[in-house]
Design a protein around this motif. Structure first.
Motif, PDB file in Angstrom:
ATOM      1  N   ASN A  57      -8.457   8.471   5.716  1.00 41.89           N
ATOM      2  CA  ASN A  57      -7.281   7.608   6.336  1.00 41.89           C
ATOM      3  C   ASN A  57      -7.353   6.512   5.587  1.00 41.89           C
ATOM      4  O   ASN A  57      -6.378   5.903   5.526  1.00 41.89           O
ATOM      5  CB  ASN A  57      -7.153   8.755   7.287  1.00 41.89           C
ATOM      6  N   THR A  58      -8.160   5.676   5.384  1.00 40.07           N
ATOM      7  CA  THR A  58      -8.341   4.383   5.172  1.00 40.07           C
ATOM      8  C   THR A  58      -8.808   4.226   4.634  1.00 40.07           C
ATOM      9  O   THR A  58     -10.297   4.647   4.647  1.00 40.07           O
ATOM     10  CB  THR A  58      -8.257   4.186   7.206  1.00 40.07           C
ATOM     11  N   LEU A  59      -8.758   2.855   4.040  1.00 38.16           N
ATOM     12  CA  LEU A  59      -9.847   2.218   2.739  1.00 38.16           C
ATOM     13  C   LEU A  59     -10.207   0.466   3.594  1.00 38.16           C
ATOM     14  O   LEU A  59      -9.343  -0.114   3.978  1.00 38.16           O
ATOM     15  CB  LEU A  59      -8.349   1.523   2.341  1.00 38.16           C
ATOM     16  N   ILE A  60     -11.486   0.215   3.720  1.00 36.09           N
ATOM     17  CA  ILE A  60     -11.303  -0.371   4.166  1.00 36.09           C
ATOM     18  C   ILE A  60     -12.587  -1.369   3.061  1.00 36.09           C
ATOM     19  O   ILE A  60     -13.439  -1.407   2.480  1.00 36.09           O
ATOM     20  CB  ILE A  60     -13.393  -0.346   5.425  1.00 36.09           C
ATOM     21  N   THR A  61     -12.152  -2.941   3.099  1.00 33.03           N
ATOM     22  CA  THR A  61     -12.593  -3.059   1.395  1.00 33.03           C
ATOM     23  C   THR A  61     -13.114  -5.248   2.529  1.00 33.03           C
ATOM     24  O   THR A  61     -12.554  -5.560   3.018  1.00 33.03           O
ATOM     25  CB  THR A  61     -11.810  -3.404   0.405  1.00 33.03           C
ATOM     26  N   TYR A  62     -13.585  -5.788   1.202  1.00 32.68           N
ATOM     27  CA  TYR A  62     -13.893  -7.308   1.755  1.00 32.68           C
ATOM     28  C   TYR A  62     -13.154  -8.213   1.183  1.00 32.68           C
ATOM     29  O   TYR A  62     -12.602  -8.479  -0.173  1.00 32.68           O
ATOM     30  CB  TYR A  62     -15.088  -7.369   1.959  1.00 32.68           C
ATOM     31  N   GLY A  63     -12.962  -9.184   1.728  1.00 32.37           N
ATOM     32  CA  GLY A  63     -12.292 -10.575   0.719  1.00 32.37           C
ATOM     33  C   GLY A  63     -12.434 -12.250   1.167  1.00 32.37           C
ATOM     34  O   GLY A  63     -11.927 -12.054   2.948  1.00 32.37           O
ATOM     35  N   GLY A  64     -11.880 -13.114   0.553  1.00 35.44           N
ATOM     36  CA  GLY A  64     -11.172 -14.282   1.728  1.00 35.44           C
ATOM     37  C   GLY A  64      -9.987 -14.234   1.116  1.00 35.44           C
ATOM     38  O   GLY A  64      -8.985 -13.677   1.078  1.00 35.44           O
ATOM     39  N   PHE A  65      -9.919 -15.415   1.806  1.00 35.82           N
ATOM     40  CA  PHE A  65      -7.975 -15.779   2.054  1.00 35.82           C
ATOM     41  C   PHE A  65      -6.985 -16.158   1.105  1.00 35.82           C
ATOM     42  O   PHE A  65      -6.122 -15.376   1.267  1.00 35.82           O
ATOM     43  CB  PHE A  65      -8.242 -17.450   2.394  1.00 35.82           C
TER      44      PHE A  65
END
Ligand SMILES: *Cc1c(COP(=O)(O)O)cnc(C)c1O
Length: 300
Positions: free
Chosen positions: A62-70
């Motif tokens: 039910n959720t996407l979790i991901t990574y990234g910068g500003f």
């Protein structure tokens, strides 16, 4: 709400526009306008997300979790794409917010319903490891974790589809390179006679040549057109992007495609390409990142 099916979402064929550079050369140049597929889920990011979202949906996440910068184009694309498919989204953001103002990118992510978790650079690196992903899934058992930039096998699978938009008569394809997933998918799916040139917008980016997903591929990578490093720019780049817009009515982004086209122009001036070359430049999008320099750009 009825969620769109993966293969019908953003499925139209992007246009190829003729490109003129400030060179005496008569080389033929075209630009594949992936920037136009969606105002936010822009350019290559949709292709990298596509099969990740499909997998998340089939896993009943039910959720996407991901990574990234500003300033991440990937975060904002993930926020918008998750929303379109009825998923929640959450981002691990690299760097502590402190009392700084949110960047326009992160502000837009919040408006799209994304939850942000700011972590130190060390924590960020830790959360990207296999153990880190496992700890996230323990906390959010119904989540699907997409790696930074959408860079996994599923991401590369999606970028292969970009090749279906490349007409037969081109001899070269020019792509901007961050993690290298986009160029990897394009190279893998493209006929071997075509030459693929990649432009890396960061200092000392040549190490990418040896990265596991790139080292066996026949690519020519340039890392000398970084103009000070990733996310950095100089008046020369702004001038070039304004000239390019005046000549072609195509906006470039300050982080990736602006540097690629400036580098390409320099290579053409140095007669790097044969006279018979027909080059297709991939516009990978990223225009949202121009907000910070909007005052200096004469785009309409
Ligand atoms: C993310 C991005 C890239 C780099 O794509 P990779 O698949 O990480 O190499 C290139 N151009 C733009 C505009 C991007 O946002």
């Amino acid at each position: 709400m009825i969620e769109p099916s993966i293969n019908h979402f953003l499925s139209f064929t992007p246009s190829i526009d003729k490109v003129i550079l400030d060179t005496p050369s008569s080389l033929s140049l075209g630009m594949l306008r992936l920037d136009q597929i969606h105002p936010v889920i822009s350019g290559n990011k949709w292709y990298k997300l596509k099969y990740n979202i499909e997998k998340a949906l089939s896993n009943k996440a039910n959720t996407l979790i991901t990574y990234g910068g500003f300033y991440s184009n990937h975060l904002i694309a993930t926020a918008a794409a998750a929303k379109a498919f009825g998923l929640k989204s959450s981002a691990i953001v690299r760097g502590l917010q402190g009392n700084k103002r949110l960047t326009p990118t992160l502000q837009a992510c919040i408006e799209l319903g994304m939850q942000l978790q700011f972590v130190s650079k060390e924590q960020y690196a830790q959360l990207k490891t296999t153990a880190g992903v496992a700890s996230l899934l323990q906390r959010y058992p119904k989540a699907f974790v997409v790696p930074e930039g959408g860079n996994n096998e599923l991401g590369i699978e999606g970028t292969k589809e970009i090749v279906s938009f490349i007409p037969e008569d081109y001899t070269h394809v020019a792509v901007s390179v961050g993690s290298g997933s986009t160029i990897a998918g394009i190279r893998q799916a493209l006929k071997k006679e075509l030459i693929v040139v990649g432009f890396i917008p960061m200092k000392q980016g040549k190490y990418l040549q040896e990265a596991p997903h790139l080292k066996t591929l026949n690519l020519t990578l340039f890392d000398e057109f970084h103009l000070g490093g990733f996310g950095k720019y100089q008046p020369e780049l702004i001038y070039f992007m304004n000239r390019f817009y005046a000549n072609n009515r195509i906006p470039l982004d300050i982080v990736y495609t602006g540097k690629m086209m400036l580098g390409l122009q320099q290579l053409i001036i140095q007669n790097y390409f044969p006279k018979s070359a027909k080059i297709l430049c991939i516009h990978t999008g990223g225009l949202q990142g121009n907000v910070s320099v909007a005052g200096q750009l004469d785009f309409e």
